[in-house]
Write a protein that holds these residues in place. Structure first.
Motif, PDB file in Angstrom:
ATOM      1  N   ALA A  52       0.818  -1.225   0.000  1.00 21.03           N
ATOM      2  CA  ALA A  52       0.000   0.000   0.000  1.00 21.03           C
ATOM      3  C   ALA A  52       0.851   1.274   0.000  1.00 21.03           C
ATOM      4  O   ALA A  52       0.579   2.204  -0.764  1.00 21.03           O
ATOM      5  CB  ALA A  52      -0.965  -0.011   1.181  1.00 21.03           C
ATOM      6  N   ASP A  53       1.914   1.309   0.821  1.00 20.64           N
ATOM      7  CA  ASP A  53       2.741   2.535   0.884  1.00 20.64           C
ATOM      8  C   ASP A  53       3.380   2.834  -0.468  1.00 20.64           C
ATOM      9  O   ASP A  53       3.361   3.969  -0.942  1.00 20.64           O
ATOM     10  CB  ASP A  53       3.850   2.381   1.937  1.00 20.64           C
ATOM     11  CG  ASP A  53       3.309   2.607   3.344  1.00 20.64           C
ATOM     12  OD1 ASP A  53       2.207   3.206   3.457  1.00 20.64           O
ATOM     13  OD2 ASP A  53       3.959   2.167   4.310  1.00 20.64           O
ATOM     14  N   GLN A  54       3.912   1.761  -1.064  1.00 23.07           N
ATOM     15  CA  GLN A  54       4.567   1.908  -2.374  1.00 23.07           C
ATOM     16  C   GLN A  54       3.556   2.387  -3.421  1.00 23.07           C
ATOM     17  O   GLN A  54       3.842   3.282  -4.217  1.00 23.07           O
ATOM     18  CB  GLN A  54       5.055   0.527  -2.795  1.00 23.07           C
ATOM     19  CG  GLN A  54       6.515   0.416  -3.089  1.00 23.07           C
ATOM     20  CD  GLN A  54       6.810  -0.997  -3.601  1.00 23.07           C
ATOM     21  OE1 GLN A  54       6.383  -1.978  -2.985  1.00 23.07           O
ATOM     22  NE2 GLN A  54       7.505  -1.068  -4.717  1.00 23.07           N
ATOM     23  N   LEU A  55       2.364   1.792  -3.393  1.00 26.16           N
ATOM     24  CA  LEU A  55       1.324   2.154  -4.364  1.00 26.16           C
ATOM     25  C   LEU A  55       0.904   3.613  -4.183  1.00 26.16           C
ATOM     26  O   LEU A  55       0.844   4.397  -5.139  1.00 26.16           O
ATOM     27  CB  LEU A  55       0.100   1.228  -4.203  1.00 26.16           C
ATOM     28  CG  LEU A  55      -1.077   1.573  -5.106  1.00 26.16           C
ATOM     29  CD1 LEU A  55      -0.810   1.130  -6.536  1.00 26.16           C
ATOM     30  CD2 LEU A  55      -2.378   0.935  -4.611  1.00 26.16           C
ATOM     31  N   VAL A  56       0.639   3.978  -2.926  1.00 30.64           N
ATOM     32  CA  VAL A  56       0.174   5.339  -2.618  1.00 30.64           C
ATOM     33  C   VAL A  56       1.219   6.357  -3.084  1.00 30.64           C
ATOM     34  O   VAL A  56       0.883   7.408  -3.649  1.00 30.64           O
ATOM     35  CB  VAL A  56      -0.130   5.466  -1.103  1.00 30.64           C
ATOM     36  CG1 VAL A  56      -0.192   6.919  -0.675  1.00 30.64           C
ATOM     37  CG2 VAL A  56      -1.436   4.747  -0.771  1.00 30.64           C
ATOM     38  N   CYS A  57       2.493   6.016  -2.876  1.00 27.60           N
ATOM     39  CA  CYS A  57       3.584   6.900  -3.290  1.00 27.60           C
ATOM     40  C   CYS A  57       3.545   7.116  -4.811  1.00 27.60           C
ATOM     41  O   CYS A  57       3.651   8.255  -5.294  1.00 27.60           O
ATOM     42  CB  CYS A  57       4.876   6.235  -2.857  1.00 27.60           C
ATOM     43  SG  CYS A  57       6.269   7.256  -3.081  1.00 27.60           S
ATOM     44  N   LYS A  58       3.352   6.038  -5.569  1.00 28.87           N
ATOM     45  CA  LYS A  58       3.298   6.143  -7.032  1.00 28.87           C
ATOM     46  C   LYS A  58       2.062   6.947  -7.472  1.00 28.87           C
ATOM     47  O   LYS A  58       2.133   7.778  -8.374  1.00 28.87           O
ATOM     48  CB  LYS A  58       3.242   4.743  -7.671  1.00 28.87           C
ATOM     49  CG  LYS A  58       4.589   4.042  -7.688  1.00 28.87           C
ATOM     50  CD  LYS A  58       4.454   2.673  -8.344  1.00 28.87           C
ATOM     51  CE  LYS A  58       5.767   1.898  -8.281  1.00 28.87           C
ATOM     52  NZ  LYS A  58       6.837   2.456  -9.132  1.00 28.87           N
TER      53      LYS A  58
END
Ligand code: G3P
Length: 479
Positions: free
Chosen positions: A301-307
């Motif tokens: 989720a963190d990686q996705l939200v960042c993108k």
């Protein structure tokens, strides 16, 4: 008429005898921009009567000629894309490039409908009697498709041209007449579009476009005994109300959606983020098929939200004339509703990655993270540029969230595992599930349907043509 656009009846543009008008405001500056006629119930009666008469003759026009008329209209519509798109920009604040796409897509839809009509309306059935127990082979049954009669088409503000044409084309090729009730925002775009049918030479009375206040003519139209079918796209509450009021006639309803986007741990996160932006923020989120909730596995989720945030930062915000990605939402009421959802999420502890900012109807896009099920935004349809992210521990949790909502239009899942994708698609109880792509209606010949409160029946060109026909049989008996 420079002041007030006329309505269309009996092949002519006329003023309403009410002497009244309905004002349309430009969502971008909230100033009045156009006026349309406030038609009376008597004028609705005349539209329906003309439609009835014209339909009887139209149903006997050879299918190839009906197809030819649709092809003619498609060509004119494409030629007229600039003035129609200009109206869409002014009335519904759609970015100019998207407005042009809407008109061209509508022309293509008409051409495809003409071809598909030729393919499927020539087919019937021939049955003999003796397979059924107790019968001899002494009856032959010939079945074919015949038109329903007069179709009431009610498109919404977000695609006033395309979603009118997606009802009118199938209705007309199948031999029906059409009474069109445009949405108030989008009415002038609809009237320009109807003029292309006029120029294409459709018979007088076969098509009418009646504008006015819902409170005056809305119920009157939907309950009118001369209407043989209703095809409606719009809000859930209105759709359910129409279903309750209308008589025993076929109905096609495409209502709201809260399309879920499930992101698994093995997803291509770049692809998912691109689709979340396109699906969540195109036309400022004002599409029934918009991504309206992201359900991301906690571990990515963190990686996705960042993108997603990085891509969201690149969206341009401003006026539709400048082709901005995010443009003003349709009305002040809508903007206030969106603001209410945002405030609720903020009070209940959601995390905001962008500052809330609003100027008039223009709302800056926001990703609302760590949304929980007690927040309204987890369930309600904002129809605006705000997107909630719910972090999930298991796939089952995501599927459960999707199925617990009364909206069930589309959904999507991002994963590299084909097996998981099919398993999840099977478990998500929505009308269509997209694998590794944002939800969307097109291509326009694909079936398009909502389950539960998202609709009745299935659309798409082929399904709409079939839905706007009934089966008629002739049985030959041999004593
Ligand atoms: O919101 C109406 C719905 O039909 C959207 O169409 O093509 O943008 O998925 P589309």
């Amino acid at each position: 008429d420079g002041d007030c656009f006329k309505y269309y009846i009996d092949g002519e543009w006329k003023r309403s005898c009410s002497g009244q008008a309905v004002t349309i405001s430009n969502p971008s500056n909230r100033k009045p921009i156009f006026k349309v006629q406030a038609c009376t119930q008597d004028e609705v009666n005349r539209c329906v009567e003309s439609a009835k008469c014209a339909q009887k003759i139209w149903a006997r026009v050879p299918l190839w000629k009906r197809a030819e008329a649709l092809h003619r209209c498609a060509a004119i519509m494409k030629e007229q894309k600039a003035p129609i798109a200009d109206c869409l920009v002014k009335e519904v604040a759609k970015a100019l490039k998207d407005a042009v796409v809407e008109v061209v897509r509508s022309g293509d839809l008409l051409s495809y409908t003409a071809e598909e009509g030729i393919r499927i309306l020539c087919e019937g059935k021939f049955l003999v009697s003796d397979p059924f127990p107790g019968n001899d082979r002494n009856k032959y049954c010939l079945s074919s498709k015949i038109p329903l009669g007069v179709i009431l088409a009610i498109p919404p503000f977000n695609y006033p041209v395309n979603l009118a044409v997606s009802k009118m084309g199938p209705a007309l090729i199948a031999g029906n007449a059409v009474v069109l009730k445009p949405p108030t925002q989008g009415a002038v775009s609809c009237l320009h579009m109807v003029h292309t049918f006029h120029l294409a030479g459709f018979p007088k009375g076969l098509i009418s476009a009646v504008t006015g206040k819902g409170s005056d003519i809305g119920d009157f139209l939907t309950m009118h005994p001369g209407i043989n079918c209703i095809s409606f796209t719009g809000g859930c509450d209105t759709g359910i109300a129409i279903c309750k009021k209308a008589g025993m006639i076929p109905m096609q309803m495409e209502l709201g959606g809260k399309d879920s986007c499930i992101i698994l741990e093995d997803a291509d996160l770049e692809l998912a983020a691109t689709n979340i932006i396109k699906g969540g923020f195109s036309y400022s989120g004002q599409r029934c098929t918009a991504v309206k909730v992201v359900l991301a596995m906690e571990c990515i989720a963190d990686q996705l939200v960042c993108k997603v945030n990085a891509k969201l930062a690149k969206l341009t915000i401003g006026m539709p004339e400048d082709d901005c990605d995010i443009t003003p939402v349709i009305s002040e009421t809508s903007a206030n509703f969106i603001e209410g959802l945002v405030q609720d999420a903020r009070h209940k502890g959601a995390r905001f990655h962008q500052e809330w900012r609003r100027e008039g109807n223009l709302i800056w896009p926001i990703l609302i993270d760590h949304v929980r099920p007690d927040m309204r935004i987890a369930w309600e349809e904002p129809f605006g540029p705000i997107l909630p992210v719910i972090r999930i521990k298991t796939v089952e949790e995501g599927i459960h969230h999707c199925n617990a909502n009364n909206f069930a239009l589309q959904g999507c899942v991002f994963t590299k595992s084909f097996d998981k994708a099919i398993m999840i698609s099977d478990a998500m109880e929505s009308g269509t599930i997209q694998i590794n792509c944002a939800p969307g209606r097109g291509p326009d010949h694909f079936p398009f349907q909502g389950l539960r409160d998202s609709g009745v029946g299935s659309q798409g060109i082929t399904n709409s043509i079939n839905m706007m026909c009934k089966v008629k049989s002739t049985v030959m008996n041999f004593p």
